[in-house]
Design an enzyme around this catalytic site. Structure first.
Site, PDB file in Angstrom:
ATOM      1  N   CYS A  65      19.736   1.266  45.220  1.00  0.00           N
ATOM      2  CA  CYS A  65      20.228   2.845  44.827  1.00  0.00           C
ATOM      3  C   CYS A  65      20.959   3.288  46.228  1.00  0.00           C
ATOM      4  O   CYS A  65      21.362   4.327  46.005  1.00  0.00           O
ATOM      5  CB  CYS A  65      18.900   3.507  44.649  1.00  0.00           C
ATOM      6  SG  CYS A  65      17.708   2.618  43.389  1.00  0.00           S
ATOM      7  N   HIS A  94      20.129  10.350  46.785  1.00  0.00           N
ATOM      8  CA  HIS A  94      19.538   9.541  45.501  1.00  0.00           C
ATOM      9  C   HIS A  94      18.306  10.240  44.941  1.00  0.00           C
ATOM     10  O   HIS A  94      17.555  10.598  45.666  1.00  0.00           O
ATOM     11  CB  HIS A  94      19.475   8.196  46.039  1.00  0.00           C
ATOM     12  CG  HIS A  94      18.677   7.606  45.087  1.00  0.00           C
ATOM     13  ND1 HIS A  94      19.049   7.135  43.706  1.00  0.00           N
ATOM     14  CD2 HIS A  94      17.269   6.594  45.194  1.00  0.00           C
ATOM     15  CE1 HIS A  94      18.188   6.470  43.130  1.00  0.00           C
ATOM     16  NE2 HIS A  94      17.278   6.115  43.824  1.00  0.00           N
ATOM     17  N   ASN A 130      15.433   8.607  37.679  1.00  0.00           N
ATOM     18  CA  ASN A 130      16.059   7.873  38.855  1.00  0.00           C
ATOM     19  C   ASN A 130      17.100   6.620  38.233  1.00  0.00           C
ATOM     20  O   ASN A 130      16.998   5.792  37.344  1.00  0.00           O
ATOM     21  CB  ASN A 130      14.883   6.870  39.536  1.00  0.00           C
ATOM     22  CG  ASN A 130      15.627   5.769  40.497  1.00  0.00           C
ATOM     23  OD1 ASN A 130      16.694   5.763  40.703  1.00  0.00           O
ATOM     24  ND2 ASN A 130      14.879   5.541  41.427  1.00  0.00           N
TER      25      ASN A 130
HETATM   26  O1  UT7 Z   1      15.354   4.105  43.547  1.00  0.00           O
HETATM   27  C1  UT7 Z   1      14.752   3.378  44.592  1.00  0.00           C
HETATM   28  C2  UT7 Z   1      13.711   4.253  45.572  1.00  0.00           C
HETATM   29  N1  UT7 Z   1      12.361   4.680  44.896  1.00  0.00           N
HETATM   30  C3  UT7 Z   1      11.316   5.268  45.212  1.00  0.00           C
HETATM   31  O2  UT7 Z   1      11.981   6.124  46.318  1.00  0.00           O
HETATM   32  C4  UT7 Z   1      10.248   5.522  44.751  1.00  0.00           C
HETATM   33  C5  UT7 Z   1       9.297   5.981  45.673  1.00  0.00           C
HETATM   34  N2  UT7 Z   1       7.835   6.114  45.151  1.00  0.00           N
HETATM   35  C6  UT7 Z   1       7.597   7.165  44.231  1.00  0.00           C
HETATM   36  O3  UT7 Z   1       8.256   8.137  44.137  1.00  0.00           O
HETATM   37  C7  UT7 Z   1       6.186   7.260  44.022  1.00  0.00           C
HETATM   38  O4  UT7 Z   1       5.353   6.326  44.956  1.00  0.00           O
HETATM   39  C8  UT7 Z   1       5.664   6.993  42.417  1.00  0.00           C
HETATM   40  C9  UT7 Z   1       6.294   8.167  41.857  1.00  0.00           C
HETATM   41  C10 UT7 Z   1       6.337   5.873  42.092  1.00  0.00           C
HETATM   42  C11 UT7 Z   1       4.284   6.947  42.378  1.00  0.00           C
HETATM   43  O5  UT7 Z   1       3.561   8.132  42.836  1.00  0.00           O
HETATM   44  P1  UT7 Z   1       2.412   8.178  43.842  1.00  0.00           P
HETATM   45  O6  UT7 Z   1       2.079   9.435  43.980  1.00  0.00           O
HETATM   46  O7  UT7 Z   1       2.632   7.250  44.939  1.00  0.00           O
HETATM   47  O8  UT7 Z   1       1.101   7.481  42.745  1.00  0.00           O
HETATM   48  P2  UT7 Z   1       0.389   6.253  43.044  1.00  0.00           P
HETATM   49  O9  UT7 Z   1       1.260   4.890  42.969  1.00  0.00           O
HETATM   50  O10 UT7 Z   1      -0.171   6.224  44.373  1.00  0.00           O
HETATM   51  O11 UT7 Z   1      -0.397   6.413  41.930  1.00  0.00           O
HETATM   52  C12 UT7 Z   1      -1.545   7.111  41.945  1.00  0.00           C
HETATM   53  C13 UT7 Z   1      -2.453   6.928  40.419  1.00  0.00           C
HETATM   54  C14 UT7 Z   1      -2.930   5.500  40.492  1.00  0.00           C
HETATM   55  O12 UT7 Z   1      -4.115   5.720  39.719  1.00  0.00           O
HETATM   56  P3  UT7 Z   1      -5.412   5.227  40.691  1.00  0.00           P
HETATM   57  O13 UT7 Z   1      -5.263   4.054  41.178  1.00  0.00           O
HETATM   58  O14 UT7 Z   1      -5.330   6.395  41.765  1.00  0.00           O
HETATM   59  O15 UT7 Z   1      -6.415   5.313  39.639  1.00  0.00           O
HETATM   60  C15 UT7 Z   1      -1.895   5.051  39.313  1.00  0.00           C
HETATM   61  O16 UT7 Z   1      -2.506   4.192  38.326  1.00  0.00           O
HETATM   62  O17 UT7 Z   1      -1.520   7.156  39.520  1.00  0.00           O
HETATM   63  C16 UT7 Z   1      -1.792   6.372  38.508  1.00  0.00           C
HETATM   64  N3  UT7 Z   1      -0.169   6.214  37.951  1.00  0.00           N
HETATM   65  C17 UT7 Z   1      -0.179   7.020  36.708  1.00  0.00           C
HETATM   66  N4  UT7 Z   1      -0.714   7.591  35.960  1.00  0.00           N
HETATM   67  C18 UT7 Z   1      -0.409   8.186  34.866  1.00  0.00           C
HETATM   68  C19 UT7 Z   1       0.725   5.460  38.124  1.00  0.00           C
HETATM   69  N5  UT7 Z   1       1.743   5.434  37.219  1.00  0.00           N
HETATM   70  C20 UT7 Z   1       1.235   6.811  36.317  1.00  0.00           C
HETATM   71  C21 UT7 Z   1       1.894   7.197  35.398  1.00  0.00           C
HETATM   72  N6  UT7 Z   1       0.983   8.146  34.561  1.00  0.00           N
HETATM   73  N7  UT7 Z   1       2.838   6.987  34.876  1.00  0.00           N
END
Ligand code: UT7
Length: 324
Positions: free
Chosen positions: A107, A248, A278
């Site tokens: 990215c 990005h 993204n």
């Molecule tokens: O392009 C390269 C650079 N990439 C980035 O910069 C990405 C950076 N990271 C992010 O943007 C975020 O970390 C994400 C959007 C990927 C995830 O958001 P988050 O607030 O960090 O969520 P998380 O991974 O901590 O997950 C929170 C909860 C989890 O459930 P539990 O373990 O708390 O029960 C996940 O299983 O949300 C759950 N979850 C979802 N729920 C509904 C993860 N994906 C989904 C989904 N729908 N699509």
């Protein structure tokens, strides 16, 4: 930077569509990421055609033709050929005089490619360089994995750089940190293939995208504003002097956090993540194209471009837009 262009696949996949595919919701995706829909390239459309169309549009805006291009850099992680996709884009465009190659930095690829292109112009080796960022991450998406499949989209964007008496591209900073390589990957998986006399080769295949979202998020909200602040300070600019920040588009929360850290109004932080998700190396030129198309940038306006992602890699660049 004399022209910008884009090209997008026709198919629009909304968050409600995603909720029919995996256990997710429009509410979760929109609040956690800002994404509402994304474009997905279907089998009837080609990656090279999309990349070439973006390049063509940038050339048209700059009032140039493909034959003017000396160098074409294709920033991509998803070429149609592991040997590189740039020459196919060159062929489709008709950029017959250009030398063309790929640059892969995930990215950050578009910003790394712009920085690279600027060096060839500054040495006087090339005068007209087309930088294309194009991506079809949907080909490497696990559509059963809700933690990644809702995030990514396909698209292409391009910028034309031309030699000028007063340089438009003022400075850049690029960084890599391989200690975080496993946090975001489309990893080559190998299996042993018996040769002869007990020797073995390996056969490769690429696994779908895997990401430790929390780690990448933590890295992005720290490293990106740190680098932008350093770049602004070393060039003697205040953050508020910048007309637009073209980062990005990975997560609206990251854009909000960077605006907060830099203490600039959120309106200065360009965003179209709601529409495209993204798109990796395509995201910076896609949002730049939108601002130019909307008349929000005038020639000579100060802009900051920044990419970050797998590698880990990150980079920022300060420039004046257009012919001025
Ligand atoms: O392009 C390269 C650079 N990439 C980035 O910069 C990405 C950076 N990271 C992010 O943007 C975020 O970390 C994400 C959007 C990927 C995830 O958001 P988050 O607030 O960090 O969520 P998380 O991974 O901590 O997950 C929170 C909860 C989890 O459930 P539990 O373990 O708390 O029960 C996940 O299983 O949300 C759950 N979850 C979802 N729920 C509904 C993860 N994906 C989904 C989904 N729908 N699509």
């Amino acid at each position: 930077m004399t022209g910008v262009g884009k090209a997008l696949p026709a198919q629009v996949v909304t968050n409600d569509h995603m909720a029919d595919l995996v256990n997710t919701s429009d509410e979760w995706i929109a609040t956690r990421t800002g994404i509402r829909r994304r474009r997905v390239l279907g089998p009837s459309q080609s990656f090279s055609d999309m990349a070439a169309q973006a390049g063509h549009n940038a050339l048209v805006q700059a009032g140039r033709s493909a034959i003017d291009v000396d160098l074409l850099i294709l920033a991509t992680s998803t070429p149609e050929d592991l040997f590189g996709g740039a020459t196919r884009v060159q062929r489709t465009l008709g950029a017959a005089r250009a030398v063309a190659w790929d640059l892969t930095a995930a990215c950050s690829g578009f910003v790394f490619a712009l920085a690279t292109a600027s060096q060839y112009i500054q040495t006087g080796k090339y005068r007209t360089v087309l930088v294309v960022g194009a991506e079809v991450l949907s080909r490497w998406t696990n559509w059963q994995d809700r933690t990644t499949c809702v995030l990514f989209g396909d698209g292409a964007g391009a910028v034309l750089l031309e030699a000028a008496s007063s340089p438009g591209l003022l400075d850049f900073e690029l960084r890599s940190d391989g200690m975080g390589a496993e946090h975001l990957a489309i990893e080559c998986q190998v299996e042993a293939v018996p040769l002869i006399g007990g020797m073995e080769a390996t056969r490769g295949n690429f696994a779908p995208i895997s990401m430790n979202g929390r780690e990448v998020y933590r890295f992005a909200v720290q490293a990106v504003p740190d680098l932008i602040e350093k770049l602004l300070a070393s060039n003697g600019f205040a953050a508020t002097e910048v007309k637009g920040y073209f980062l990005h588009q990975a997560n609206q929360r990251i854009l909000d956090a960077v605006a907060h850290r830099l203490n600039v109004p959120i309106e200065q932080m360009a965003s179209n993540i709601a529409h495209y998700g993204n798109t990796s190396s395509a995201s910076v030129p896609l949002i730049l194209d939108e601002w130019v198309g909307d008349g929000k940038l005038r020639p000579g306006d100060l802009i900051v471009l920044a990419g970050f992602g797998a590698g880990l890699s990150w980079g920022a660049l300060i420039a004046r837009w257009g012919r001025f």
